[in-house]
Design an enzyme around this catalytic site. Structure first.
Site, PDB file in Angstrom:
ATOM      1  N   GLU A  44      35.214  31.445  44.364  1.00 51.64           N
ATOM      2  CA  GLU A  44      33.828  31.004  44.477  1.00 51.64           C
ATOM      3  C   GLU A  44      33.492  30.530  45.885  1.00 51.64           C
ATOM      4  O   GLU A  44      32.367  30.723  46.369  1.00 51.64           O
ATOM      5  CB  GLU A  44      33.555  29.879  43.460  1.00 51.64           C
ATOM      6  CG  GLU A  44      33.588  30.311  42.011  1.00 51.64           C
ATOM      7  CD  GLU A  44      34.992  30.510  41.474  1.00 51.64           C
ATOM      8  OE1 GLU A  44      35.133  31.133  40.397  1.00 51.64           O
ATOM      9  OE2 GLU A  44      35.971  30.068  42.134  1.00 51.64           O
ATOM     10  N   PRO A  75      50.838  36.794  46.237  1.00 52.69           N
ATOM     11  CA  PRO A  75      50.624  36.176  44.922  1.00 52.69           C
ATOM     12  C   PRO A  75      49.319  35.395  44.873  1.00 52.69           C
ATOM     13  O   PRO A  75      48.892  34.793  45.867  1.00 52.69           O
ATOM     14  CB  PRO A  75      51.830  35.241  44.768  1.00 52.69           C
ATOM     15  CG  PRO A  75      52.872  35.814  45.683  1.00 52.69           C
ATOM     16  CD  PRO A  75      52.093  36.354  46.851  1.00 52.69           C
TER      17      PRO A  75
END
Length: 417
Positions: free
Chosen positions: A61, A257
């Site tokens: 976000e 990751p």
């Protein structure tokens, strides 16, 4: 019903706060605790400019609203709240030098929200995507306009909200505007009781990227082709590594990751997996230095990127991108940073978190494959540069056609600020 929610929230918070406190690095614990209880040192008076409070749950976000935040910061101070530590880190790095103050989102309790509003006296609250916190919205809306922007609702969230629609309808009524990514989400918010005149479709701000060009000191050392596996989840690192090694005799795989707390675990798993393969070397980015040049001699290399906030810039050096979270039932991760750099994209069966990807698939601008077919897909694409170029060009044109949501949102906000 708000008091019932608040009572339950207090009970749950009392149970999980100690665990959340202890799981954070020691150097972050005190700030996290102070922010959660809205204990600010003094009333904030940074300048004559007003604050705008922007809330983003995490890294995704923050990145999605980066351009919006930068443009708002030209005229306002920004109070940026996140929930995750990685969100804080990326926000501080991304907005360094700008009038942006980062905090952890206070507890969703009236007293904490009121203390935050009093300390910063924001002119408006902008909430990103799906962060519907009842007390945050209800308390803030008594004083300032509250906007839900770049709004979306997954099918799972939509069904959960429908079960308690009688409660969430009243919360959503407090919003000044619900600015949604597309008409699908517009219909979902309407079904939850939001008035049609409050819902505006602007497109997805995630397409309005500004990714810094970073020249990595080691990028000239690695063998081509370079495949980047971005935002991976367990056990995708092993799935993708196995497919890569089966597909190429020479090249580099960068594994990034999704969650930094998994860096050590991923390295251990890959080290065990590659231990008996003499022609493959495994390195951690954090172990490289400008004096280290072994990569130049390695034909096949797996490089674990154990640094956060650089994936977007990393895609530039890749020949092909594999999107994580898609080879397990997770819903996929954001492929747009790869499209931004005109990179061909592969992902697995699970991309439901990004419904816009369907258009890319229909126009043959990306490749979807099952885990068991990934090696064959990689081999075929890497042997066909014309195919790679066609994929990347198609995807980039679709990507460009969908930019512009940020400007539309700014124009809407100007009516209320």
């Amino acid at each position: 019903m708000l008091w019932v929610y608040t009572f339950i929230y207090y009970l749950i918070a009392g149970l999980i706060l100690p665990r959340e406190f202890l799981k954070r690095p020691r150097n972050l614990r005190l700030k996290w605790l102070r922010d959660k209880f809205a204990i600010f040192k003094q009333k904030v008076t940074h300048s004559s400019r007003s604050f705008i409070w922007v809330h983003c749950v995490s890294v995704g976000e923050v990145i999605a609203l980066s351009t919006l935040i930068k443009k708002l910061s030209k005229n306002y101070n920004i109070l940026l709240s996140t929930i995750t530590d990685t969100g804080q880190k990326v926000a501080k790095d991304r907005f360094k030098g700008l009038p942006v103050e980062t905090i952890y989102l206070p507890l969703d309790c009236p007293f904490a929200i009121k203390r935050t509003l009093k300390a910063f006296n924001p002119k408006a609250l902008i909430i990103a995507e799906t962060e519907i916190w009842p007390n945050l919205i209800h308390t803030a809306a008594k004083k300032i306009p509250v906007f839900l922007v770049n709004a979306r609702l997954s099918e799972k969230s939509f069904k959960n909200y429908q079960k308690v629609k009688f409660f969430f309808k009243k919360v959503l009524d407090k919003l000044t505007l619900v600015v949604v990514q597309d008409k699908i989400y517009q219909e979902k918010f309407k079904a939850l009781g939001v008035k049609e005149e409050k819902i505006v479709v602007t497109g997805n701000t995630k397409f309005d990227l500004e990714i810094p060009y970073v020249e990595f000191f080691w990028e000239g050392w690695v063998k081509k082709p370079v495949v980047i596996a971005g935002s991976t989840h367990h056990p995708e690192e092993e799935i993708i590594t196995k497919a890569f090694l089966s597909a190429v005799n020479q090249g580099t795989l960068l594994i990034v990751p999704r969650h930094p707390e998994r860096f050590d675990e991923v390295f251990s798993r890959l080290n065990l997996m590659l231990d008996n393969l003499e022609d493959v070397k495994l390195y951690r980015l954090s172990a490289l230095s400008k004096e280290f040049s072994d990569l130049k001699e390695v034909k096949r290399c797996v490089l674990l990127i154990d640094q956060i906030g650089i994936l977007g810039s990393l895609y530039r050096i890749g020949d092909l991108a594999i999107i994580g979270g898609s080879f397990i039932p997770h819903g996929g991760q954001n492929p747009l940073e790869a499209f931004y750099w005109k990179k061909p994209v592969i992902f697995g069966p699970s991309m439901e978190n990004f419904p816009f990807i369907q258009e890319f698939l229909e126009k043959e601008a990306c490749i979807q494959t099952k885990p068991e077919n990934l090696s064959e897909t990689l081999h075929h694409l890497l042997k066909n540069p014309e195919k790679l170029k066609a994929l990347s060009e198609k995807a980039y044109q679709i990507y460009l056609s969908k930019t512009g949501a940020t400007e539309k949102i700014l124009n809407l906000l100007e009516r209320y600020l």
